[in-house]
Design a protein around this motif. Structure first.
Motif, mmCIF file in Angstrom:
data_model
loop_
_atom_site.group_PDB
_atom_site.id
_atom_site.type_symbol
_atom_site.label_atom_id
_atom_site.label_comp_id
_atom_site.label_asym_id
_atom_site.label_seq_id
_atom_site.Cartn_x
_atom_site.Cartn_y
_atom_site.Cartn_z
ATOM 1 N N SER A 72 5.069 13.802 -11.740
ATOM 2 C CA SER A 72 6.062 13.782 -12.956
ATOM 3 C C SER A 72 5.134 14.043 -13.990
ATOM 4 O O SER A 72 5.511 14.849 -15.062
ATOM 5 C CB SER A 72 6.740 12.299 -13.123
ATOM 6 N N LEU A 73 3.984 13.421 -14.326
ATOM 7 C CA LEU A 73 3.048 13.665 -15.444
ATOM 8 C C LEU A 73 2.650 15.086 -15.433
ATOM 9 O O LEU A 73 2.682 15.831 -16.538
ATOM 10 C CB LEU A 73 2.034 12.752 -15.492
ATOM 11 N N ILE A 74 2.224 15.604 -14.272
ATOM 12 C CA ILE A 74 1.608 16.948 -14.424
ATOM 13 C C ILE A 74 2.623 17.958 -14.467
ATOM 14 O O ILE A 74 2.458 19.093 -15.135
ATOM 15 C CB ILE A 74 0.954 17.140 -12.727
ATOM 16 N N ARG A 75 3.913 17.847 -14.172
ATOM 17 C CA ARG A 75 4.973 18.771 -14.271
ATOM 18 C C ARG A 75 5.103 18.814 -16.022
ATOM 19 O O ARG A 75 5.494 19.822 -16.633
ATOM 20 C CB ARG A 75 6.366 18.474 -13.392
ATOM 21 N N ASP B 128 0.716 -1.056 0.025
ATOM 22 C CA ASP B 128 -0.025 0.163 -0.136
ATOM 23 C C ASP B 128 0.905 1.337 0.012
ATOM 24 O O ASP B 128 0.472 2.252 -0.603
ATOM 25 C CB ASP B 128 -0.960 -0.086 1.202
ATOM 26 N N ILE B 129 1.816 1.402 0.763
ATOM 27 C CA ILE B 129 2.942 2.405 0.790
ATOM 28 C C ILE B 129 3.530 2.759 -0.548
ATOM 29 O O ILE B 129 3.700 3.958 -1.058
ATOM 30 C CB ILE B 129 3.843 2.151 1.832
ATOM 31 N N ALA C 237 2.975 6.145 -2.722
ATOM 32 C CA ALA C 237 4.165 6.959 -3.119
ATOM 33 C C ALA C 237 4.330 7.032 -4.637
ATOM 34 O O ALA C 237 4.676 7.845 -5.269
ATOM 35 C CB ALA C 237 5.432 6.148 -2.429
ATOM 36 N N SER C 238 3.806 6.030 -5.284
ATOM 37 C CA SER C 238 3.836 5.814 -6.978
ATOM 38 C C SER C 238 2.918 6.861 -7.268
ATOM 39 O O SER C 238 3.131 7.612 -8.338
ATOM 40 C CB SER C 238 3.768 4.649 -7.318
ATOM 41 N N GLY C 239 1.667 6.764 -6.770
ATOM 42 C CA GLY C 239 0.637 7.999 -7.291
ATOM 43 C C GLY C 239 0.922 9.427 -6.933
ATOM 44 O O GLY C 239 0.819 9.974 -8.214
ATOM 45 N N PHE C 240 1.968 9.460 -5.982
ATOM 46 C CA PHE C 240 2.246 10.989 -5.544
ATOM 47 C C PHE C 240 3.317 11.295 -6.746
ATOM 48 O O PHE C 240 3.253 12.337 -7.430
ATOM 49 C CB PHE C 240 2.833 11.038 -4.104
ATOM 50 N N PHE D 18 -3.273 4.711 -5.047
ATOM 51 C CA PHE D 18 -2.430 5.221 -5.966
ATOM 52 C C PHE D 18 -3.070 6.653 -6.316
ATOM 53 O O PHE D 18 -2.296 7.768 -6.203
ATOM 54 C CB PHE D 18 -2.731 4.625 -7.275
ATOM 55 N N PHE D 19 -4.240 6.888 -6.416
ATOM 56 C CA PHE D 19 -4.827 7.972 -6.828
ATOM 57 C C PHE D 19 -4.933 9.045 -5.780
ATOM 58 O O PHE D 19 -5.222 10.189 -5.795
ATOM 59 C CB PHE D 19 -6.257 7.912 -7.423
ATOM 60 N N ILE D 20 -5.056 8.591 -4.358
ATOM 61 C CA ILE D 20 -5.046 9.359 -3.157
ATOM 62 C C ILE D 20 -3.627 10.098 -3.081
ATOM 63 O O ILE D 20 -3.494 11.207 -2.624
ATOM 64 C CB ILE D 20 -5.599 8.716 -1.899
ATOM 65 N N GLY D 21 -2.695 9.217 -3.279
ATOM 66 C CA GLY D 21 -1.292 9.964 -3.579
ATOM 67 C C GLY D 21 -1.271 10.990 -4.434
ATOM 68 O O GLY D 21 -0.789 12.147 -4.436
#
Length: 355
Positions: A75-78, A62-63, A67-70, A226-229
């Motif tokens: 990275s994608l948003i930037r 879960d961790i 972390a991956s979602g964040f 993932f998406f909460i990250g």
């Protein structure tokens, strides 16, 4: 803003650059998976798992997804570049995966199989294992001919691979959501475009659940984490990382656990992301010196299970502690080599394409 939070820094203020504790936290999570699997491989009950309702390995995975979602979402948003996103994900996942698979099939399997070596290499199952796990999107194959058949976890070569199909699925869902948002944003406000993207995400998850090779509960679980990250990244300027709130969460966790594992899990699903980001960004000082080494967590995750199964095959009478320590040393050595000789150079190839 309540005084409870007003003096605490925001996640956005702290989440600048790469000076954080993510590498260390993910390494600890990878070793937590190794520890959890050691109990399972020796048929021993894992402490606290029954009362909590979730074992240590599941919490560690879960961790990884939070972390991956964040980080992947950031990275994608930037960059906002489809090609760069796909290349970055491919270079991070596949080179290390492919080397591990080749070593497993061509070396480990060939040496340890109970079958004749010629029969092993002529068996279709050998190449099915390699081919199916090479890209993972058509499911995971766990068995090689004649390997680990006397172990308690009979025949399972690398049980850790099961979660990676969900990880890859999350990358696709994130990309689809971003594409929907970009196209909607050209004609609509940011809020409406975001709502449409969320509806698109929900529809995509439903379609994935109906027509793909994923378990319903696990798909929902990993989509949430993932998406909460990713949501934490989007709301990073509004989220304050408070030591006092962490203390409250710990107290509430103890109380919830005293009531029942069900109550603890309800708090866990809500509080895990906040706790992760707090420990990723607030503790500083000497703990950050770990970043001088490398990101060994993926290598630990890839190599731990087959190494543990090999140790159990060679000597079934391990104590749990000795299996954990021995497997951890051997796995960490493989992970260090994987990072410095393959993973890090592979990630550097990205700069040749997108400067």
């Amino acid at each position: 803003m309540p005084k409870f939070f007003s003096s605490s820094p925001t996640l956005g203020e702290l989440a600048v650059g790469k000076d954080n504790n993510f590498n260390l936290l993910r390494l600890l999570a990878a070793f937590a998976v190794l520890i959890s699997h050691s109990f399972a491989m020796l048929g021993q009950p894992e402490p606290f798992a029954a009362s909590v309702g979730k074992n240590l390995g599941a919490m560690a995975v879960d961790i990884f997804f939070v972390a991956s979602g964040f980080l992947v979402g950031a990275s994608l948003i930037r960059t906002q570049h489809l090609g760069d996103y796909l290349l970055a994900r491919a270079l991070r996942i596949f080179p290390a995966l492919w080397l591990m698979l080749l070593l497993t099939v061509l070396v480990l399997g060939a040496v340890l199989t109970t079958h004749d070596v010629n029969a092993y290499f002529s068996d279709w199952q050998t190449w099915r294992y390699l081919g199916k796990n090479f890209f993972l999107m058509l499911g995971v194959e766990f068995y090689l001919p004649g390997l680990f058949e006397t172990n308690l976890l009979r025949g399972i070569v690398n049980g850790s691979l099961w979660s990676m199909i969900y990880e890859l699925s999350m990358y696709v869902l994130l990309l689809l959501s971003w594409v929907i948002y970009v196209y909607a944003r050209r004609r609509l406000s940011a809020v409406i475009a975001l709502l449409i993207a969320m509806l698109g995400l929900g529809a995509s998850v439903w379609l994935l659940d109906q027509f793909y090779l994923l378990e319903h509960f696990q798909l929902l679980r990993f989509t949430w984490f993932f998406f909460i990250g990713t949501a934490y990244y989007l709301l990073r300027q509004q989220i304050r990382l408070s030591t006092k709130l962490i203390s409250v969460i710990v107290v509430c966790g103890v109380i919830a656990l005293a009531i029942s594992g069900h109550h603890f899990l309800m708090l866990y699903y809500l509080a895990l992301p906040y706790c992760l980001f707090y420990f990723a960004y607030v503790p500083s000082g000497k703990i950050r010196s770990y970043n001088r080494f490398g990101d060994y967590s993926y290598g630990v995750y890839l190599y731990a299970f087959p190494i543990q199964q090999t140790l159990v095959l060679i000597h079934p009478e391990w104590s749990v502690l000795l299996l954990i320590v021995t497997a951890a040393v051997l796995t960490f050595a493989c992970a260090v080599c994987s990072w410095h000789w393959l993973e890090q150079p592979a990630l550097a190839w990205r700069k040749r394409f997108w400067k």
